[in-house]
Design an enzyme around this catalytic site. Sequence first.
Site, short mmCIF file in Angstrom:
data_model
loop_
_atom_site.label_atom_id
_atom_site.label_comp_id
_atom_site.label_asym_id
_atom_site.label_seq_id
_atom_site.Cartn_x
_atom_site.Cartn_y
_atom_site.Cartn_z
N CYS A 1 24.91 71.82 57.41
CA CYS A 1 25.88 70.96 56.73
C CYS A 1 25.59 69.51 57.14
O CYS A 1 24.47 69.20 57.56
CB CYS A 1 27.32 71.39 57.04
SG CYS A 1 27.80 71.28 58.78
N ARG B 1 31.55 73.08 58.91
CA ARG B 1 31.15 74.21 58.08
C ARG B 1 30.04 75.06 58.68
O ARG B 1 30.18 76.29 58.78
CB ARG B 1 30.73 73.70 56.68
CG ARG B 1 31.88 73.15 55.87
CD ARG B 1 31.38 72.34 54.68
NE ARG B 1 30.70 71.12 55.10
CZ ARG B 1 30.10 70.27 54.30
NH1 ARG B 1 30.06 70.51 52.99
NH2 ARG B 1 29.54 69.17 54.76
N ASP C 1 33.62 70.02 52.00
CA ASP C 1 33.68 69.41 53.33
C ASP C 1 35.15 69.31 53.75
O ASP C 1 35.92 68.58 53.13
CB ASP C 1 33.03 68.02 53.25
CG ASP C 1 32.98 67.34 54.60
OD1 ASP C 1 33.60 67.84 55.55
OD2 ASP C 1 32.31 66.30 54.70
P1 4NP Z 1 30.58 69.24 58.42
O1 4NP Z 1 31.79 68.21 58.30
O2 4NP Z 1 29.43 68.62 57.66
O3 4NP Z 1 31.10 70.47 57.78
O4 4NP Z 1 30.29 69.40 59.90
C1 4NP Z 1 31.68 66.86 58.65
C2 4NP Z 1 31.80 66.48 59.96
C3 4NP Z 1 31.71 65.14 60.30
C4 4NP Z 1 31.51 64.20 59.31
C5 4NP Z 1 31.39 64.59 58.00
C6 4NP Z 1 31.47 65.91 57.66
N1 4NP Z 1 31.46 62.83 59.64
O5 4NP Z 1 31.39 61.98 58.74
O6 4NP Z 1 31.48 62.48 60.85
#
Ligand code: 4NP
Length: 164
Positions: free
Chosen positions: A18, A24, A134
Site C-alpha cells: 500500500c 492496509r 485508504d
Molecule cells: P496505508 O495508509 O497506505 O494503508 O498504510 C496510509 C498511511 C499513511 C499515509 C497514507 C496512507 N500517510 O499519508 O502518511
Amino acid sequence: MGQQNSQIPKNMKILMVCLGNICRSPLAEGIMQHKINEQGLKWEVDSAGTGSWHVGELPDRRSIAIGRKYGVDITYQRARQFKPHDLENFDLVLAMDSSNYQDIIRHAVSKEQAEKVHLIMNFVSPGRNEAVPDPYWDDDGFEQVFRMLDEACDRIIEHYEVRV
Ligand code: 4NP
C-alpha cells in the site's frame, strides 16, 4: 483471474503493498499469514509501502485493533518501503489501489516481473480494478478494509493453492 497457474511454486512468496505500510498492507499480510498458518500452507507473506514516511513504525493502532477484534495479530510487523528488488524476490506483488499499482509496475524490468503485479481486489471481482480504500483519514473505514482483504485472501488461496 485466469486458470490456476501451475508455474506458481508450492512455497509461493506474496508481497502486499500500500502507500504507508501502516494501515492496509499490514492487515493484508496479517490476514494472509493467519490463513497460511490455519491451512498449513508453505507460503510466505510480507508487506511494504511505496512511501517512506512510516518506515520502522508499528501498524496504525486502528489496524491493530480491527485485527485483534478478528483474532489476527499484526503487532510483530514494522513498516518498510517497497524496493525494486521485491519484484525479483516475490512471486506475487499485490497492490491495494491503482496508485500503488502504478508505483510498483514502473520498476518492472521484464514481462515476468510485470506479470507478478496485480490489484488485490481483482481476485474477488476480476477486471473491475476495485481499490481497497485508504482508511487513514477515516476511522470507520477499517471494518470494510478488513472484510475486503479477508475475502481477497480466501480467493487468492483458492486460486493458487497447489493440492498434492
Ligand atoms: P496505508 O495508509 O497506505 O494503508 O498504510 C496510509 C498511511 C499513511 C499515509 C497514507 C496512507 N500517510 O499519508 O502518511
